[in-house]
Design an enzyme around this catalytic site. Structure first.
Site, PDB file in Angstrom:
ATOM      1  CG  ASP A 130       4.580   1.290  11.168  1.00 53.42           C
ATOM      2  OD1 ASP A 130       4.787   1.271   9.915  1.00 53.42           O
ATOM      3  OD2 ASP A 130       3.660   0.417  11.452  1.00 53.42           O
ATOM      4  CD  GLU A 162       6.594   4.974   6.137  1.00 54.42           C
ATOM      5  OE1 GLU A 162       7.332   4.257   6.401  1.00 54.42           O
ATOM      6  OE2 GLU A 162       5.550   4.932   5.501  1.00 54.42           O
ATOM      7  CG  ASP A 164       9.953   2.465   5.775  1.00 53.64           C
ATOM      8  OD1 ASP A 164       9.364   2.580   7.039  1.00 53.64           O
ATOM      9  OD2 ASP A 164       9.530   2.104   4.624  1.00 53.64           O
ATOM     10  CB  THR A 169       2.916  -0.923   7.438  1.00 50.85           C
ATOM     11  OG1 THR A 169       4.281  -0.164   7.984  1.00 50.85           O
ATOM     12  CG2 THR A 169       1.914  -0.884   8.805  1.00 50.85           C
ATOM     13  N   GLY A 176       6.988  -4.662   0.440  1.00 54.43           N
ATOM     14  CA  GLY A 176       7.972  -3.735   1.051  1.00 54.43           C
ATOM     15  C   GLY A 176       9.231  -3.867  -0.190  1.00 54.43           C
ATOM     16  CE  LYS A 236       8.207  -4.480  -4.113  1.00 60.40           C
ATOM     17  NZ  LYS A 236       7.042  -4.839  -2.978  1.00 60.40           N
ATOM     18  CG  ASP A 286       9.485   3.132   0.820  1.00 61.24           C
ATOM     19  OD1 ASP A 286       9.207   2.324   1.916  1.00 61.24           O
ATOM     20  OD2 ASP A 286       8.619   3.979   0.471  1.00 61.24           O
TER      21      ASP A 286
END
Ligand code: AMP
Ligand code: MG
Ligand code: MG
Length: 321
Positions: A50, A73, A117, A122, A226, A230, A253
């Site tokens: 990340d 993020e 993001d 994660t 996630g 989706k 997101d």
């Protein structure tokens, strides 16, 4: 770089290649085997992937577009100097070549915000590594969303592990879209016709999330990780709707997924007013009104009308959930 293209096209075209590089960084860190996991909060992890992916994305975009506010993020401390091969300067030609509608042609850097993001999913990334459950790798994405004023307009979703089971096939893919302008990297699918398939969280489930799901009378629920993944299911016709009655998702997101979904005729809104989220730089990061996404061709208002009043009330409370 074709500097004559309108700024919005240059930003999205560069973001495609920037997301590809972030995906390579994510794969490298997993293959080296030390994820450097930090717990940011309850059920909320951060890894070296990340952090490194965010550094690469921010260094690349901020050096080329210094006037655009970028919100990542992992926060402002995760930025700064990066190895030179983490800085991406080239861009995707098929985006640069698009014909841009008049309302997007003269947008300036100060009118844009980029929501990043660096690694969505994660939780699934760490579980795939720990349990060797490689099917979870499909849930991992890199999300770069471009807002113009209040609105999510451009989006890039990169799936670093796409094709990981297909020997010889290129690893990873990147899809993109600009609302009112075009999209690429995928084929829009038809959502299931004779049954209602709903996708939702697999790691942030609670009673409220479940009661909104039940109210949709689904034939099937896909519990996957996630927000990016989706929305990919909606874009490719594998699910009819994305239903998440929680304030857990943040603007990074949903900005990219929302823009791409809108570019192909789907919708993503909150569950309280049924309106798209706002993405200007001062907005609250949490999507406190929940997430309701519907595939192209679905009747969004039907899904919205099914949300129980009790769920709406809970999601309207300022600091709830
Ligand atoms: P999920 O559908 O659970 O994979 O969540 C989609 C995105 O929203 C991921 O980036 C999650 O980390 C984030 N998210 C959802 N719910 C929460 C929560 N309760 N706390 C922190 N992050 C969350
Ligand atoms: Mg995320
Ligand atoms: Mg993330």
């Amino acid at each position: 770089m074709a500097s004559s293209a309108p700024l919005i096209l240059r930003v999205v075209a560069t973001s495609v290649n920037v997301a590809n590089r972030a995906g390579e960084i994510i794969r490298d860190i997993m293959s080296k085997g030390d994820l450097g996991i930090v717990e940011k909060g309850k059920n909320d992890l951060q890894t070296e992937a990340d952090r490194s992916a965010q550094r690469s994305i921010i260094a690349s975009l901020s050096s080329q577009f210094p006037g655009i506010r970028i919100i990542g993020e992992e926060g402002e401390s995760v930025s700064g100097d990066v190895p030179s091969d983490w800085k991406v300067t080239d861009s995707e030609p098929s985006v640069l070549g698009l014909s841009c509608p008049d309302n997007l042609k003269s947008i300036k850097e100060e009118e844009m915000v980029i929501w990043v993001d660096p690694l969505d999913g994660t939780s699934e990334y760490t579980q795939a590594w720990k349990s060797k459950n490689t099917s979870l790798l499909d849930h991992v994405t890199v999300l770069i969303g471009v807002a113009v004023g209040n609105k999510a307009v451009g989006g890039v979703i990169h799936q670093p592990y796409y094709n990981y089971l297909k020997e010889g096939a290129p690893l990873g893919r990147t899809i993109w879209g600009i609302d009112g302008c075009g999209f690429g990297g995928f084929t829009v699918g038809s959502a299931p016709k004779d049954q209602r398939v709903i996708c939702t969280t697999r790691s942030h489930l609670d009673a409220t999330v479940q009661s909104a799901l039940d109210a949709m009378t689904p034939d099937e629920i896909l519990r996957v990780g996630g927000a990016g993944h989706k929305v990919l299911l909606l874009l490719e016709g594998k699910a009819n709707a994305y239903v998440f009655a929680s304030g857990g998702c943040k603007k990074w997101d949903t900005c990219a997924p929302e823009a791409i979904l809108h570019a192909v005729g789907g919708r993503l809104t909150d569950m309280v007013k049924g309106e798209p989220y706002q993405y200007h730089a001062e907005v609250e990061h949490r999507n406190s009104g929940g997430v309701l996404g519907t595939a192209p061709g679905e009747d969004h208002s039907w899904y919205f009308s099914r949300i129980p009043e009790s769920v709406r009330q809970l999601l309207s409370k300022p600091s709830s959930r």
